[in-house]
Design a protein around this motif. Structure first.
Motif, short mmCIF file in Angstrom:
data_model
loop_
_atom_site.label_atom_id
_atom_site.label_comp_id
_atom_site.label_asym_id
_atom_site.label_seq_id
_atom_site.Cartn_x
_atom_site.Cartn_y
_atom_site.Cartn_z
N PHE A 94 0.83 -1.20 0.00
CA PHE A 94 0.00 0.00 0.00
C PHE A 94 0.87 1.26 0.00
O PHE A 94 0.65 2.17 -0.80
CB PHE A 94 -0.94 0.00 1.22
N GLN A 95 1.87 1.28 0.88
CA GLN A 95 2.76 2.45 0.96
C GLN A 95 3.45 2.72 -0.38
O GLN A 95 3.49 3.86 -0.85
CB GLN A 95 3.81 2.25 2.05
N LEU A 96 3.99 1.66 -0.97
CA LEU A 96 4.68 1.83 -2.26
C LEU A 96 3.72 2.27 -3.36
O LEU A 96 4.07 3.13 -4.18
CB LEU A 96 5.39 0.53 -2.65
N ASP A 97 2.54 1.68 -3.37
CA ASP A 97 1.57 2.06 -4.39
C ASP A 97 1.13 3.51 -4.24
O ASP A 97 0.94 4.22 -5.23
CB ASP A 97 0.36 1.12 -4.36
N VAL A 98 0.98 3.98 -2.99
CA VAL A 98 0.63 5.39 -2.76
C VAL A 98 1.78 6.28 -3.23
O VAL A 98 1.57 7.27 -3.93
CB VAL A 98 0.28 5.65 -1.28
N LEU A 99 3.01 5.93 -2.83
CA LEU A 99 4.17 6.74 -3.23
C LEU A 99 4.31 6.83 -4.75
O LEU A 99 4.75 7.85 -5.28
CB LEU A 99 5.45 6.16 -2.63
N ASN A 100 3.94 5.76 -5.44
CA ASN A 100 4.05 5.72 -6.90
C ASN A 100 2.75 6.11 -7.60
O ASN A 100 2.62 5.95 -8.81
CB ASN A 100 4.51 4.33 -7.36
N GLY A 146 -6.35 -1.23 -6.67
CA GLY A 146 -7.53 -1.63 -5.91
C GLY A 146 -7.60 -1.13 -4.47
O GLY A 146 -8.49 -1.52 -3.72
N TRP A 147 -6.67 -0.26 -4.09
CA TRP A 147 -6.68 0.31 -2.74
C TRP A 147 -7.67 1.47 -2.69
O TRP A 147 -7.95 2.10 -3.70
CB TRP A 147 -5.30 0.85 -2.36
N GLY A 148 -8.13 1.78 -1.51
CA GLY A 148 -8.95 2.96 -1.31
C GLY A 148 -8.09 4.21 -1.40
O GLY A 148 -6.89 4.13 -1.64
N ASN A 149 -8.71 5.34 -1.15
CA ASN A 149 -7.99 6.60 -1.28
C ASN A 149 -7.76 7.27 0.07
O ASN A 149 -7.57 8.46 0.15
CB ASN A 149 -8.77 7.54 -2.20
N SER A 150 -7.79 6.47 1.16
CA SER A 150 -7.65 7.04 2.49
C SER A 150 -6.55 6.33 3.28
O SER A 150 -6.66 5.14 3.58
CB SER A 150 -8.98 6.90 3.24
N ASN A 151 -5.51 7.07 3.60
CA ASN A 151 -4.46 6.51 4.45
C ASN A 151 -5.03 6.16 5.82
O ASN A 151 -4.71 5.12 6.39
CB ASN A 151 -3.31 7.50 4.62
N TYR A 152 -5.88 7.03 6.36
CA TYR A 152 -6.49 6.78 7.66
C TYR A 152 -7.33 5.50 7.62
O TYR A 152 -7.23 4.65 8.49
CB TYR A 152 -7.37 7.97 8.08
N GLY A 153 -8.15 5.36 6.58
CA GLY A 153 -9.00 4.18 6.45
C GLY A 153 -8.19 2.90 6.36
O GLY A 153 -8.52 1.89 6.98
N PHE A 154 -7.11 2.94 5.59
CA PHE A 154 -6.28 1.74 5.48
C PHE A 154 -5.58 1.44 6.80
O PHE A 154 -5.46 0.28 7.19
CB PHE A 154 -5.25 1.85 4.35
N SER A 155 -5.11 2.47 7.49
CA SER A 155 -4.44 2.22 8.77
C SER A 155 -5.41 1.60 9.78
O SER A 155 -5.03 0.73 10.56
CB SER A 155 -3.82 3.51 9.32
#
Length: 116
Positions: A22-28, A35-44
């Motif tokens: 998730f972290q790498l996909d967000v950074l890139n 297929g990840w959501g758009n919320s860092n808070y939600g994923f955490s």
């Protein structure tokens, strides 16, 4: 993604790998395509609940109940946007600790076990 994280046989290493991905996909900037959501808070929050379930399985043999009580409180972390006062969030966290026979591996919200 939630199905992968809520898998009852998920291990710590598998969860850590998902978090790293998730972290790498967000950074890139490809998290939406993956297929990840758009919320860092939600994923955490999702990862915290999954880790709670893993710890609950590991500690069950010792009679230790492991639960989580993340609540969206008006704190600095939520930029004061949370729906409840921090003292109400603290009360929610104390509920399983005061139960005679608490469940384990559960997520408490609004003073009760909640479906995540």
């Amino acid at each position: 993604m939630q199905r992968r994280v809520e898998n009852e046989s998920l291990t710590k290493n598998q969860l850590f790998s998902l978090v790293e991905k998730f972290q790498l996909d967000v950074l890139n900037d490809r998290h939406r395509q993956e297929g990840w959501g758009n919320s860092n808070y939600g994923f955490s929050k999702l990862a915290l609940i999954a880790m709670t379930k893993i710890w609950a399985r590991e500690e069950a043999m010792y009679g230790i109940a492991v639960n989580c009580c993340p609540g969206y409180c008006a704190t600095d972390m939520s930029s004061q946007r949370g729906s409840r006062h921090p003292s109400d969030g603290a009360k929610n966290a104390v509920i399983p600790a005061l139960m005679d026979s608490p469940p384990t591996g559960q997520y408490f919200s609004d003073y009760a076990i909640s479906r995540w």
